[in-house]
Design an enzyme around this catalytic site. Sequence first.
Site, mmCIF file in Angstrom:
data_model
loop_
_atom_site.group_PDB
_atom_site.id
_atom_site.type_symbol
_atom_site.label_atom_id
_atom_site.label_comp_id
_atom_site.label_asym_id
_atom_site.label_seq_id
_atom_site.Cartn_x
_atom_site.Cartn_y
_atom_site.Cartn_z
ATOM 1 N N HIS A 133 0.790 -1.239 0.000
ATOM 2 C CA HIS A 133 0.000 0.000 0.000
ATOM 3 C C HIS A 133 0.819 1.285 0.000
ATOM 4 C CE1 HIS A 133 -2.964 -2.937 1.008
ATOM 5 N NE2 HIS A 133 -2.678 -2.969 2.305
ATOM 6 N N ASP A 183 3.922 -8.484 1.311
ATOM 7 C CA ASP A 183 4.519 -9.257 2.400
ATOM 8 C C ASP A 183 3.649 -10.413 2.885
ATOM 9 O OD1 ASP A 183 2.663 -7.487 3.504
ATOM 10 O OD2 ASP A 183 4.062 -6.606 4.941
#
Length: 500
Positions: A81, A252
């Site tokens: 993000h 991740d």
Amino acid sequence: MPVVAGVDSSTQSTTVVLRDADTGATLGSGRAPHTPTFPPVSEQDPAEWWAATVLAFGRARENAGIAADDIVAVSVAAQCHGLVPLDAEGRVIRPAKLWNDTTASAEIAALTERIGGDAWTDRIGTLPPPSFTIGKLAWLKAREPEHFTRLAGVLLPHDYLTWRLTGGTPGASLRSERTVTDRSDASGTGYYSAPEGRYLTEVLELVDAQKAWADMLPEVLGPSEQAGTVPAATAAELGVRADAVVGAGAGDQHASAVGLGIAPGELAYVLGTSGVVFTTSEFPVFDHSGIVNAVADATGAYLPLICTLNAAKVTDTVARLLGADHGELERLALAAPREADRPLLVAYLDGERTPNRPHSRGLLAGLSSETSREDLALAAFEGVVLGMERGQRRMQETGLALGGRLLVTGGGSGSAAYRQVIADVTGRPVEITDAVDAVAGGAAAQAAAVLRGADIRTLRDEWAPASRVVAEPGGHDYTRIRDTYTRAADWAGLDGAFHD
């Protein structure tokens, strides 16, 4: 012996894990820290990520006792993000805004009103919270127009590191260089639809109708596609073989799902600075409430998840307030009586993402003159877990079948108190694996898949770590506690509860 490297660039640090390309055995790892951030404003200089990556590679090679020429493939997983804004010469315009920067709440609210929350969710699978990249772009235009004017390229953190790995050079013409991302990380921007397999430039045009957005975004690669190779100068800087293959990379948590070998129906509770609950699914989920983020995964499928801003840092904070170290805090919590009217902590210390409460604060309810240190320690662990489990229940309400293993991972997974509280609150056995660095390990698996020309699911299954049960439910009834927590959490999230 050919070796593959997986990189995990998180908020706190960069970790590099080296694995045998044939067997998946972990050979060594290295880590380098990043400058700490303090939400709601959370920013870092991307040049620092690159410097940490170089340092972590050197430490990993030294710990593994291997030569640079042995490393033949690399993939990068990183925090999602974030916004890395580049100018036309590939220079970073300003520090990157990270996933836990919530300053774009007003911009996201305005975009949601224009697009329609349900309509936006139906396009991308998620109602974007303030953390998504689209909000940061709108923030940049509204708050720093001089920087927005220079904007010529939009990258995510793992895109930036992949670009540098494949020879991207700050100061060179950005248009002359290839920038890439992957489906998993792109799906957390707010302007990429994984179900449709395309960027939604019409959404970006609501931020600015004059920008040539299609020319500013990285190419979206599949999970086993090659992003490029490492040129000689970069290879010498990092300490890898020249022309080492570079994978597309991933977000991740998406890489973590690969590293843990998570199959559909299984759950992972990730206890780091943030708290994440995720599973994998062959089909997208559309949650109009905005609680479940139905992003793409790193294998070509989907990764429904919830993410809270407050996890292990909550127990860190309470340990400091009690003047206890982590071991003592655990002992206090495990010794606490499970009284039905015990104190409860709503752990929104730095605002919250799930639910979307960027201006909220923590709330400790149910104090009495008999409240003990043990009660407060237990409240810290329960406050974190009850918030995550509330998200899990919403995942189940969307129709996801979650009856498989429940794995706990992340920095907090070594805590006996966290393990026991998760088992008690969920009523399920808790398992852990021997995967110490699941994110970097999953990125290494992707690198091996690209090197072999294989389906990443094959490597995920081949290299999946074994798991074992470490906590069983204690038979405690959480019905009343869960209801009290929900009411307190809803009050703590009300606008104006802590601010005028």
